[in-house]
Design an enzyme around this catalytic site. Structure first.
Site, PDB file in Angstrom:
ATOM      1  N   GLY A   1       0.802  -1.217   0.000  1.00  0.00           N
ATOM      2  CA  GLY A   1       0.000   0.000   0.000  1.00  0.00           C
ATOM      3  C   GLY A   1       0.831   1.261   0.000  1.00  0.00           C
TER       4      GLY A   1
ATOM      5  N   ASP B   1      15.399 -10.121   5.040  1.00  0.00           N
ATOM      6  CA  ASP B   1      15.256  -9.929   6.485  1.00  0.00           C
ATOM      7  C   ASP B   1      15.905  -8.598   6.838  1.00  0.00           C
ATOM      8  OD1 ASP B   1      15.332  -9.908   9.238  1.00  0.00           O
ATOM      9  OD2 ASP B   1      16.004 -11.986   9.427  1.00  0.00           O
TER      10      ASP B   1
ATOM     11  N   ASP C   1       7.817   1.125   7.928  1.00  0.00           N
ATOM     12  CA  ASP C   1       6.468   0.878   8.447  1.00  0.00           C
ATOM     13  C   ASP C   1       6.549  -0.461   9.172  1.00  0.00           C
ATOM     14  OD1 ASP C   1       3.667   1.436   8.755  1.00  0.00           O
ATOM     15  OD2 ASP C   1       3.273  -0.068   7.226  1.00  0.00           O
TER      16      ASP C   1
ATOM     17  N   CYS D   1       0.998   0.891  13.207  1.00  0.00           N
ATOM     18  CA  CYS D   1      -0.451   0.971  13.395  1.00  0.00           C
ATOM     19  C   CYS D   1      -0.802   0.420  14.775  1.00  0.00           C
ATOM     20  CB  CYS D   1      -1.197   0.223  12.286  1.00  0.00           C
ATOM     21  SG  CYS D   1      -0.739  -1.516  12.106  1.00  0.00           S
TER      22      CYS D   1
END
Length: 461
Positions: free
Chosen positions: A264, A310, A329, A382
């Site tokens: 996204g 990784d 993120d 988030c």
């Protein structure tokens, strides 16, 4: 029966409910829209209210908390209790009778069917008169049993946010979130996509902050129509859409998206860069890297290069290869998006926050060495957990003296300032948006840092 089977799979395989529902609907194309909506309601509603339902089942079956009900039976009871508690359009008698019928089909035991009948009828008789702990007297117990959150998490939010905000967060987590999409501006404007949705009978309105965001009045079941498959939009909450703007990429730059699946933010960065430049999109799992490729292909983006890697180990390109901007993120607990993934709150444990913090710091320290002097590093999550947000940024800046925190108000549009706290950090919460009554965002956190010894990038001023 299908809703019960999905709950079983979610519990056994640790699957995400939204992904499993989407796969199920793609496989069973003969399901009517009303059937799909009902199955989604039953599965997600039962997961959201699982704690409350379990309290009712224990209370009205006179079962001690120490005694464990067999999972198959417990999920059947939860489904029946959810319909009695929350679905007024389903008659109580129908909810009970259907649950008893399922019990007979699954267990082939009349005693179990009789037990299901007795428990659910007792829950129905006491509807509206449940003796939950009082919020004013026992706020932690109230949030746990009446508002359906793990006790450790209820206590954590009471400490961090106070009783009123903690209650509002829990209430918001139990409501379905808005359905928001990001317009692919390389294929058309926000207004043109609105018109396309309207031709399908789907009303929408512009998101108040993200310039590419559209809030839809209902889900378009996006896997089933051409607007999705032809790449006109990406399903993404507005808070998530704002993260790419915090990085403020420019055409022609080299960008690293360190934890990118399902793509996204990578694809959004590519849009903002007008599909010119280079984005290396890294993710740990090859299956998720393939998902990034599919999304890039669908959206028509050529500058994103997905790579399985990784991020806590040596990176798969030469040390001399540096980036203008880096987005981390980070993998996190997901405690800011429980209204989307309610199963997460029953899987997380307190120790997860510190375990994730260690991984988040490792990733930040590892990839930050690949940023050019004067370059921009954005760290986002988030989650609402301080351990994964402020503490990670503070620890990173303490260890890396060649970085400094940039106040986001110094370059973001004034209309975004209500989402920036006193320390210059980006924060959104799932229960409310300042000056936007009735509107909600996912719970996100982000910090923007600059590597010293170079000219500071001033972004969107």
């Amino acid at each position: 029966m299908l809703a019960w089977k999905l709950l079983q799979r979610i519990e056994k395989s640790q699957a995400f409910a939204d992904i499993l529902l989407e796969k199920t609907f793609a496989q069973q194309k003969d399901l009517r829209p009303l059937d799909r909506a009902m199955i989604m309601e039953l599965v997600l509603g039962t997961l959201r209210w699982q704690g409350r339902l379990d309290w009712l089942i224990r209370h009205y079956s006179h079962q001690s908390p120490e005694r464990k009900t067999e999972p198959r039976l417990l999920n059947l009871l939860r489904l029946g209790a959810y319909q009695i508690q929350f679905l007024d359009r389903v008659p109580v008698s129908a909810a009970v009778d259907e649950s008893v019928r399922l019990a007979k089909a699954i267990f082939k035991n009349p005693k179990i069917a009789g037990y299901v009948n007795a428990v659910l009828r007792s829950i129905a008789r006491h509807k509206g008169g449940e003796n939950f702990p009082r919020f004013l007297d026992q706020p932690g117990e109230y949030l746990t049993h009446a508002l359906s959150h793990p006790h450790w998490l209820a206590e954590e939010w009471l400490r961090n946010f106070g009783s009123e905000i903690a209650q509002q967060i829990c209430l918001a987590n139990n409501r379905p979130p808005p359905f928001t999409v990001r317009v692919n501006t390389l294929k058309g404007s926000r207004e043109s996509l609105q018109e396309k949705f309207e031709s399908l009978g789907i009303l929408s309105q512009p998101a108040p902050f993200a310039p590419e965001g559209l809030i839809l009045g209902k889900s378009p079941f996006h896997a089933d129509h051409r607007l999705f498959s032809d790449g006109f939009y990406f399903v993404q909450d507005e808070a998530s859409q704002m993260v790419a703007h915090l990085l403020s990429p420019r055409p022609g730059e080299q960008i690293l998206d360190a934890c990118s699946a399902p793509g996204g933010k990578s694809t959004h960065l590519a849009q903002l860069m007008e599909n010119r430049g280079l984005i290396l999109a890294l993710d740990l799992y090859r299956s998720r890297v393939q998902l990034i490729r599919e999304n890039c292909c669908r959206l028509g983006l050529a500058i994103v290069h997905p790579i399985a890697a990784d991020m806590t180990q040596s990176l798969p390109f030469p040390p001399s290869f540096l980036f203008d901007r880096i987005l981390v993120d980070a993998p996190c607990s997901g405690l800011g998006i429980l209204h989307r993934n309610p199963e997460t709150k029953w899987r997380r444990q307190p120790q997860d926050l510190l375990n994730l913090q260690r991984v988040q710091l490792e990733i930040l320290e590892n990839v930050s060495c690949r940023l050019k002097p004067g370059g921009v590093l954005v760290y986002s999550t988030c989650t609402l957990a301080r351990e994964e947000n402020e503490e990670v940024v503070e620890n990173f800046l303490h260890r890396r003296k060649d970085f400094h925190l940039q106040n986001l108000k110094s370059f973001l549009p004034e209309g975004w300032h209500p989402l920036i706290d006193e320390g210059g950090l980006f924060r959104t919460y799932p229960y409310a948006v300042p000056f936007r009554e009735g509107y909600r965002l996912d719970g996100f956190f982000a910090a923007r840092m600059i590597r010293k010894n170079g000219q500071v990038d001033h972004g969107m001023v």
